[in-house]
Design an enzyme around this catalytic site. Structure first.
Site: not given
Length: 733
Positions: A87, A41
């Site tokens: 997200h 990430h």
């Protein structure tokens, strides 16, 4: 430490690398810092070697990838700032907060650059809404986006939504934000000035979202439900105050560098700013304003509490900063200073609790070039025998079914929950080819879109990704905007699986090829991997966010039919391609075949032609032909203009294929009768096929193919099917 690093998502090899960097074993706080910064990430360790193939330079590019957002010059001393982020994992677990904080995070990325955010878009992917869980995800994701955007007062002007079985349990929530900044007021996250104070501003720090970045780098499973604490909680009113306070702060000369605290919180903001500037940073955790008692150094460094920024301030300007933030009712606390040794040094109770080289957390993160192989099913799924697809008897029913399919039907149920008119600059509202937002005090406007057909990318990631770029650019051209920049969000499965890495690699190569051909640079983006649910990957979904520039807002064009007797013209060539089409899925339950082919040079000619026709005021409407083919585009333009159409087609193709083929590089335009000859002449000069196919008239959709009436339906019947489908799905038990 009993292999605790594995629980934090680090491999044994990575742990050994940390020991060799530090010359000792890390303590738990340091280990936590490495685990988040070296997660996919934050580090892009599986994708970075591939991302370098994307074109990132261009005459308008002020800031490409590597900062909080990309920046493009639009003239008049103004620049547009843009970024898209995912997200996905948080939204799968806690959809309302997951989506809301996705919006909050992307807005911060924009105003961190000194820009005032002017628009939001969201690109959503869900499973088929035929079970309670999927409906729960859809309702709460949309509510989370709506509430955050509406409360902070930034219009959500566009986006795209698809429903496919592959996203069940792993929805995609990609949020894009765009802002405007004066060129000489752009702010960056490059720490410098030894001894300069470091301040944390905005909200207090709590235990929410600890380890969120590591969580977003794993596949979802049954256990993911227990990770709800990894989902942050957003407060849009706090963010509105933070936005205004920061923009006021930027009017002073106090700021040296600024970075928002997103994934990995204080850890990422401190080490990214320090490593960009080639400096170190000392942080005293006793000075960080906390909202919970007894927080450990590990928790404070890894908290992902929202609505916080880290600012490097000129020495002696601390009070000026505090005054501004106090006025807005926010914290501004000096928590450390810039040092010259390149180390991130963390202090608690007067003792050093972590000490690591800043660059080791960022630039020295591991990178992996994975093994790849073509999926075993890839060749099989591309095979389509047209004889399996029997021509339907009742084409009226087929048209109704296609335009009321979840992917083509009106998304009004979603966007009606968003305030898309706040700030009063929205010129083209959701539901059209692209959104358009005017820039106050100028004649200019920015057109915005997000696009990606994951089904095409599943059938052929290289071609599907080129189509995603082409479709985004085409959508902008349809409203009269010249495409100027891309921000991409690459949503894929687990890259450690060879087939997935093959998809990722081919997709990036496809995006690169299309962007090079159209000369549109990629200025920012995001990679979201490990999008799998119980071991099954989502369709490869490289979402393309794109911005286009309109020099004169009075010259925009829209897709709705404007005048009775206008002539309807198709630009581009129908090659009779139904592989991966909506028609094939809706009417035959098949997802197979070759996706439509794309000739990027032909696409470029079509786009240049449409821009010229709009600029010279020669056409009254323009709409791109994509999902659902010519028939769907015709109905969409008719519904938007509340006017019917009479069509007569001559073709060597089967009638159903003629109507529902999704061949690329095509557009549907309407022209006043006296301008038709001129339009056809200019199309000929651009080497774009142009065919007169009918007229705007009445209140029905009537289509003849080779002299035979195939479709004859009242527009209101079609509109009812198209408008009501998603609402009906969401409300039925």
């Amino acid at each position: 430490m009993n292999k605790i690093w594995r629980e934090l998502g680090l491999t044994d090899e990575e742990y050994e690398k940390i020991i060799s960097i530090l010359g000792r074993e890390p303590n738990i706080t340091e280990l936590g810092m490495y685990s988040v910064m070296w997660s996919e990430h934050c580090s892009y360790k599986n994708s970075k070697p591939l991302l370098k193939y994307l074109p990132t330079k261009g005459e308008r590019v002020i800031q490409g990838p590597g900062e909080n957002a990309g920046v493009l010059d639009i003239g008049d001393n103004l620049a547009v700032v843009m970024k898209i982020e995912s997200h996905n994992h948080p939204s799968a677990i806690e959809p309302y907060q997951g989506a809301a904080t996705g919006v909050g995070g992307i807005i911060r990325d924009i105003f961190t650059m000194g820009a005032r955010p002017i628009a939001l878009l969201d690109s959503l992917r869900f499973g088929i809404p035929d079970d309670k869980r999927t409906k729960y995800l859809i309702e709460n994701v949309v509510a989370g986006i709506a509430d955050y955007g509406n409360c902070i007062g930034i219009p959500t002007v566009g986006g795209d939504t698809y429903f496919e079985e592959s996203y069940k349990g792993n929805p995609l929530v990609n949020a894009m934000c765009v802002g405007i900044v004066e060129k000489d007021k752009i702010k960056k996250g490059i720490a410098k000035g030894i001894g300069n104070p470091v301040m944390v501003v905005g909200a207090t720090t709590g235990r929410d979202g600890i380890g969120g970045a590591s969580f977003a780098s794993q596949e979802l499973s049954e256990e993911s439900e227990e990770k709800r604490p990894s989902v942050q909680v957003g407060d849009p009113f706090m963010e509105k105050l933070l936005l205004e306070a920061c923009l006021e702060l930027f009017e002073t000369d106090a700021v040296v560098a600024i970075q928002d605290m997103g994934a990995a919180g204080l850890t990422s903001s401190s080490c990214e700013m320090a490593s960009r500037g080639g400096v170190g940073m000392e942080i005293d955790l006793d000075k960080v304003p906390l909202r919970e008692e007894g927080m450990t150094p590990y928790e404070i460094m890894l908290s992902e509490s929202q609505e916080r920024m880290l600012v490097v301030v000129k020495k002696g300007k601390e009070e000026d900063v505090q005054k501004i933030f106090k006025k807005w009712g926010l914290n501004a606390a000096t928590i450390g200073k810039i040092t010259d040794d390149g180390m991130i040094r963390v202090i608690k109770d007067g003792k050093i609790v972590a000490e690591v080289p800043a660059k080791s957390l960022t630039e020295d993160a591991p990178q992996y070039v994975r093994e790849e192989e073509v999926p075993k099913w890839q060749e099989e799924v591309k095979k389509l025998d047209i004889n399996e697809v029997k021509p339907p008897e009742d084409m009226n029913k087929v048209l109704k079914d296609v335009i009321s399919s979840l992917n083509i039907a009106s998304k009004e149920w979603i966007y009606s929950q968003y305030d898309y008119m706040v700030r009063t600059d929205t010129v083209i509202t959701p539901g059209m080819d692209a959104a358009v937002v005017r820039i106050k005090g100028t004649r200019k406007a920015i057109a915005l879109t997000t696009d990606c057909n994951g089904r095409y990318c599943y059938l052929d990631p290289y071609i599907g990704s080129q189509i995603a770029v082409a479709e985004a650019a085409r959508n902008l051209c349809m409203v009269g905007a010249k495409p100027i920049g891309v921000t991409d969000c690459l949503n894929f499965g687990n890259p450690e699986k060879k087939e997935i890495y093959w998809q990722l690699k081919n997709s990036i190569f496809g995006i690169a090829k299309a962007c090079e051909t159209f000369q549109i640079p990629v200025v920012s983006g995001n990679v979201s991997l490990y999008n799998e649910n119980e071991g099954e990957a989502i369709y490869p979904t490289p979402v393309i966010g794109m911005a286009g520039l309109i020099e004169d807002v009075s010259k925009i064009c829209t897709m709705d039919f404007k005048k009775e007797r206008d002539v309807i013209i198709i630009l581009g060539e129908n090659k009779g391609e139904i592989g991966g089409s909506e028609y094939l899925k809706v009417c035959f339950g098949m997802v197979k075949g070759q996706p439509p082919q794309i000739d990027l040079e032909k696409e470029k000619r079509l786009q240049e032609l449409v821009l010229k026709l709009i600029d010279e005021g020669l056409i009254n409407s323009s709409h791109d032909i994509s999902e659902g083919g010519f028939a769907a585009a015709l109905v969409e333009s008719a519904i938007a203009g509340k006017k019917g159409a009479k069509i007569s087609l001559q073709t060597s193709l089967r009638a159903d294929i003629e109507l529902f083929s999704e061949s690329q590089s095509r557009a549907l335009i309407t022209v006043s009768p006296e301008k038709v000859d001129e339009v056809l002449k200019i199309a000929y000069e651009h080497q774009v096929p142009a065919q007169k196919v009918g007229v705007v008239e009445g209140k029905d959709i009537v289509i003849d193919v080779n002299g035979k009436r195939i479709i004859d339906l009242p527009l209101e019947v079609l509109e009812e099917s198209w408008r009501g489908r998603i609402k009906w799905e969401m409300e039925r038990n």
